[in-house]
Write a protein that holds these residues in place. Structure first.
Motif, PDB file in Angstrom:
ATOM      1  N   PRO A   1       3.514   5.316   8.340  1.00 36.78           N
ATOM      2  CA  PRO A   1       3.036   3.962   8.621  1.00 36.78           C
ATOM      3  C   PRO A   1       2.066   3.448   7.560  1.00 36.78           C
ATOM      4  O   PRO A   1       2.049   2.258   7.258  1.00 36.78           O
ATOM      5  CB  PRO A   1       2.345   4.112   9.981  1.00 36.78           C
ATOM      6  CG  PRO A   1       3.073   5.245  10.638  1.00 36.78           C
ATOM      7  CD  PRO A   1       3.369   6.205   9.512  1.00 36.78           C
ATOM      8  N   GLN A   2       1.267   4.343   6.991  1.00 37.84           N
ATOM      9  CA  GLN A   2       0.301   3.940   5.968  1.00 37.84           C
ATOM     10  C   GLN A   2       1.018   3.427   4.717  1.00 37.84           C
ATOM     11  O   GLN A   2       0.623   2.426   4.118  1.00 37.84           O
ATOM     12  CB  GLN A   2      -0.612   5.110   5.602  1.00 37.84           C
ATOM     13  CG  GLN A   2      -1.574   5.540   6.703  1.00 37.84           C
ATOM     14  CD  GLN A   2      -0.907   6.343   7.803  1.00 37.84           C
ATOM     15  OE1 GLN A   2       0.166   6.929   7.605  1.00 37.84           O
ATOM     16  NE2 GLN A   2      -1.525   6.370   8.972  1.00 37.84           N
ATOM     17  N   ILE A   3       2.081   4.107   4.331  1.00 37.62           N
ATOM     18  CA  ILE A   3       2.847   3.668   3.163  1.00 37.62           C
ATOM     19  C   ILE A   3       3.630   2.406   3.502  1.00 37.62           C
ATOM     20  O   ILE A   3       3.751   1.497   2.671  1.00 37.62           O
ATOM     21  CB  ILE A   3       3.786   4.790   2.677  1.00 37.62           C
ATOM     22  CG1 ILE A   3       2.976   6.034   2.296  1.00 37.62           C
ATOM     23  CG2 ILE A   3       4.614   4.317   1.476  1.00 37.62           C
ATOM     24  CD1 ILE A   3       3.823   7.249   1.942  1.00 37.62           C
TER      25      ILE A   3
ATOM     26  N   ASN B   1       3.016  -0.962  13.325  1.00 42.69           N
ATOM     27  CA  ASN B   1       2.359   0.068  12.519  1.00 42.69           C
ATOM     28  C   ASN B   1       1.178  -0.443  11.702  1.00 42.69           C
ATOM     29  O   ASN B   1       0.491   0.345  11.053  1.00 42.69           O
ATOM     30  CB  ASN B   1       3.375   0.700  11.564  1.00 42.69           C
ATOM     31  CG  ASN B   1       4.372   1.583  12.289  1.00 42.69           C
ATOM     32  OD1 ASN B   1       4.018   2.291  13.229  1.00 42.69           O
ATOM     33  ND2 ASN B   1       5.623   1.541  11.858  1.00 42.69           N
ATOM     34  N   VAL B   2       0.951  -1.767  11.709  1.00 42.48           N
ATOM     35  CA  VAL B   2      -0.163  -2.314  10.938  1.00 42.48           C
ATOM     36  C   VAL B   2      -1.475  -2.045  11.672  1.00 42.48           C
ATOM     37  O   VAL B   2      -1.676  -2.508  12.795  1.00 42.48           O
ATOM     38  CB  VAL B   2       0.013  -3.831  10.708  1.00 42.48           C
ATOM     39  CG1 VAL B   2      -1.208  -4.403   9.997  1.00 42.48           C
ATOM     40  CG2 VAL B   2       1.270  -4.096   9.894  1.00 42.48           C
ATOM     41  N   ALA B   3      -2.357  -1.290  11.044  1.00 48.13           N
ATOM     42  CA  ALA B   3      -3.622  -0.901  11.668  1.00 48.13           C
ATOM     43  C   ALA B   3      -4.517  -2.118  11.923  1.00 48.13           C
ATOM     44  O   ALA B   3      -4.433  -3.114  11.199  1.00 48.13           O
ATOM     45  CB  ALA B   3      -4.350   0.091  10.775  1.00 48.13           C
ATOM     46  N   PRO B   4      -5.379  -2.032  12.941  1.00 53.31           N
ATOM     47  CA  PRO B   4      -6.255  -3.151  13.286  1.00 53.31           C
ATOM     48  C   PRO B   4      -7.075  -3.670  12.114  1.00 53.31           C
ATOM     49  O   PRO B   4      -7.246  -4.882  11.960  1.00 53.31           O
ATOM     50  CB  PRO B   4      -7.147  -2.572  14.387  1.00 53.31           C
ATOM     51  CG  PRO B   4      -6.296  -1.531  15.036  1.00 53.31           C
ATOM     52  CD  PRO B   4      -5.504  -0.924  13.914  1.00 53.31           C
ATOM     53  N   GLU B   5      -7.556  -2.772  11.262  1.00 56.77           N
ATOM     54  CA  GLU B   5      -8.400  -3.220  10.146  1.00 56.77           C
ATOM     55  C   GLU B   5      -7.611  -4.031   9.122  1.00 56.77           C
ATOM     56  O   GLU B   5      -8.197  -4.810   8.373  1.00 56.77           O
ATOM     57  CB  GLU B   5      -9.069  -2.032   9.464  1.00 56.77           C
ATOM     58  CG  GLU B   5      -8.136  -1.026   8.838  1.00 56.77           C
ATOM     59  CD  GLU B   5      -7.770   0.112   9.782  1.00 56.77           C
ATOM     60  OE1 GLU B   5      -7.351   1.160   9.265  1.00 56.77           O
ATOM     61  OE2 GLU B   5      -7.897  -0.057  11.013  1.00 56.77           O
ATOM     62  N   LEU B   6      -6.283  -3.878   9.105  1.00 59.44           N
ATOM     63  CA  LEU B   6      -5.444  -4.624   8.179  1.00 59.44           C
ATOM     64  C   LEU B   6      -5.002  -5.976   8.750  1.00 59.44           C
ATOM     65  O   LEU B   6      -4.305  -6.727   8.080  1.00 59.44           O
ATOM     66  CB  LEU B   6      -4.212  -3.807   7.789  1.00 59.44           C
ATOM     67  CG  LEU B   6      -4.497  -2.510   7.026  1.00 59.44           C
ATOM     68  CD1 LEU B   6      -3.211  -1.759   6.742  1.00 59.44           C
ATOM     69  CD2 LEU B   6      -5.243  -2.799   5.726  1.00 59.44           C
ATOM     70  N   ARG B   7      -5.412  -6.253   9.971  1.00 59.47           N
ATOM     71  CA  ARG B   7      -5.084  -7.528  10.608  1.00 59.47           C
ATOM     72  C   ARG B   7      -6.247  -8.520  10.518  1.00 59.47           C
ATOM     73  O   ARG B   7      -6.089  -9.699  10.802  1.00 59.47           O
ATOM     74  CB  ARG B   7      -4.738  -7.309  12.084  1.00 59.47           C
ATOM     75  CG  ARG B   7      -3.647  -6.280  12.305  1.00 59.47           C
ATOM     76  CD  ARG B   7      -3.333  -6.076  13.774  1.00 59.47           C
ATOM     77  NE  ARG B   7      -2.352  -5.006  13.972  1.00 59.47           N
ATOM     78  CZ  ARG B   7      -1.660  -4.814  15.080  1.00 59.47           C
ATOM     79  NH1 ARG B   7      -1.847  -5.638  16.109  1.00 59.47           N
ATOM     80  NH2 ARG B   7      -0.793  -3.830  15.181  1.00 59.47           N
ATOM     81  N   LYS B   8      -7.391  -8.032  10.098  1.00 61.19           N
ATOM     82  CA  LYS B   8      -8.613  -8.830  10.175  1.00 61.19           C
ATOM     83  C   LYS B   8      -8.657 -10.002   9.202  1.00 61.19           C
ATOM     84  O   LYS B   8      -9.419 -10.949   9.397  1.00 61.19           O
ATOM     85  CB  LYS B   8      -9.843  -7.930   9.964  1.00 61.19           C
ATOM     86  CG  LYS B   8     -10.047  -6.923  11.090  1.00 61.19           C
ATOM     87  CD  LYS B   8     -11.250  -6.031  10.836  1.00 61.19           C
ATOM     88  CE  LYS B   8     -11.448  -5.032  11.959  1.00 61.19           C
ATOM     89  NZ  LYS B   8     -12.611  -4.124  11.690  1.00 61.19           N
TER      90      LYS B   8
END
Length: 233
Positions: free
Chosen positions: A45-47, A201-208
């Motif tokens: 998911p990170q990649i 798979n997009v982490a919460p911190e990447l949605r901010k």
């Protein structure tokens, strides 16, 4: 839905395509994982978050570098293109996409598409949805458009798209719908506001970085941007 900053009125709307209008991301993930599995690698998911929303060449480079695959970027890209395109003959619209696009079109809001796909890839994926895509003012295919010098997260594709409206708006008058962190960064770099419909798979911190985050397109709070509300339609 969540909003993280003051919102401004807009007059024009730009949509990313893959993962926003067309449900293609599962096919891209499958194609990349098939290649990675041959070398005992996992397309994590990170990649995935680094790859989503980038042009095909950049996607290939990131996948090879991040997973340390023992093949060239050219080889990866060729295999990726061949494999992914096999899946693209019956792509479906994302839930809520038709309702939102039809609503905006019916209310005479100028709408366009800015996709990192090439023209060839766009034609393949949209072959069963020609009537739907005819609702848009224009389509910018960043993967093959000579005016798009750099892919997302660079702002080129959105600035190019804005300039091609018949009544070109100032970037701050454009609202972008995106699913990818790179796409959100590109919209912000262009001076536009952005609504995110993130992949799971997009982490919460990447949605901010998004101005608003929603779970599906027909839940978009258009009225917050001075557009006709879709609620009750």
């Amino acid at each position: 839905m969540s909003a993280c900053r003051p919102l401004k009125r807009v007059t024009h709307v730009i949509f990313d395509m893959d993962g926003v209008l067309l449900d293609t991301e599962i096919f891209y993930k499958r194609a990349i994982q098939n290649i990675a599995s041959r070398f005992g690698k996992v397309y994590s998911p990170q990649i995935q978050c680094k790859v989503i929303g980038t042009p095909e060449r950049d996607s290939s480079r990131i996948a090879v570098e991040e997973m340390k695959l023992p093949i060239s970027v050219d080889s990866f890209q060729n295999e990726f293109r061949t494999t992914a395109h096999k899946y693209m003959t019956n792509v479906q619209l994302v839930s809520g996409a038709f309702k939102l696009v039809k609503h905006l079109h019916s209310n005479n809001i100028p709408i366009a598409v800015a996709t990192s796909s090439s023209q060839e890839s766009f034609d393949l994926k949209t072959q069963n949805h020609k009537d739907f895509f005819s609702l848009f003012s224009h389509i910018v295919c960043g993967g093959s458009d000579p005016d798009v010098k750099a892919g997302k997260p660079a702002p080129d594709i959105f600035l190019t798209c804005a300039k091609r409206f018949s009544d070109p708006p100032h970037p701050e008058k454009c609202l972008v719908f995106e699913d990818a962190p790179n796409g959100i960064l590109a919209a912000l770099a262009a001076g536009m506001q952005a609504v995110m419909i993130p992949d799971a798979n997009v982490a919460p911190e990447l949605r901010k970085n998004a101005h608003v985050v929603i779970d599906r397109l027909d839940n978009a709070p258009l009225e917050l941007f001075g557009l006709p509300s879709i609620k009750g339609c």
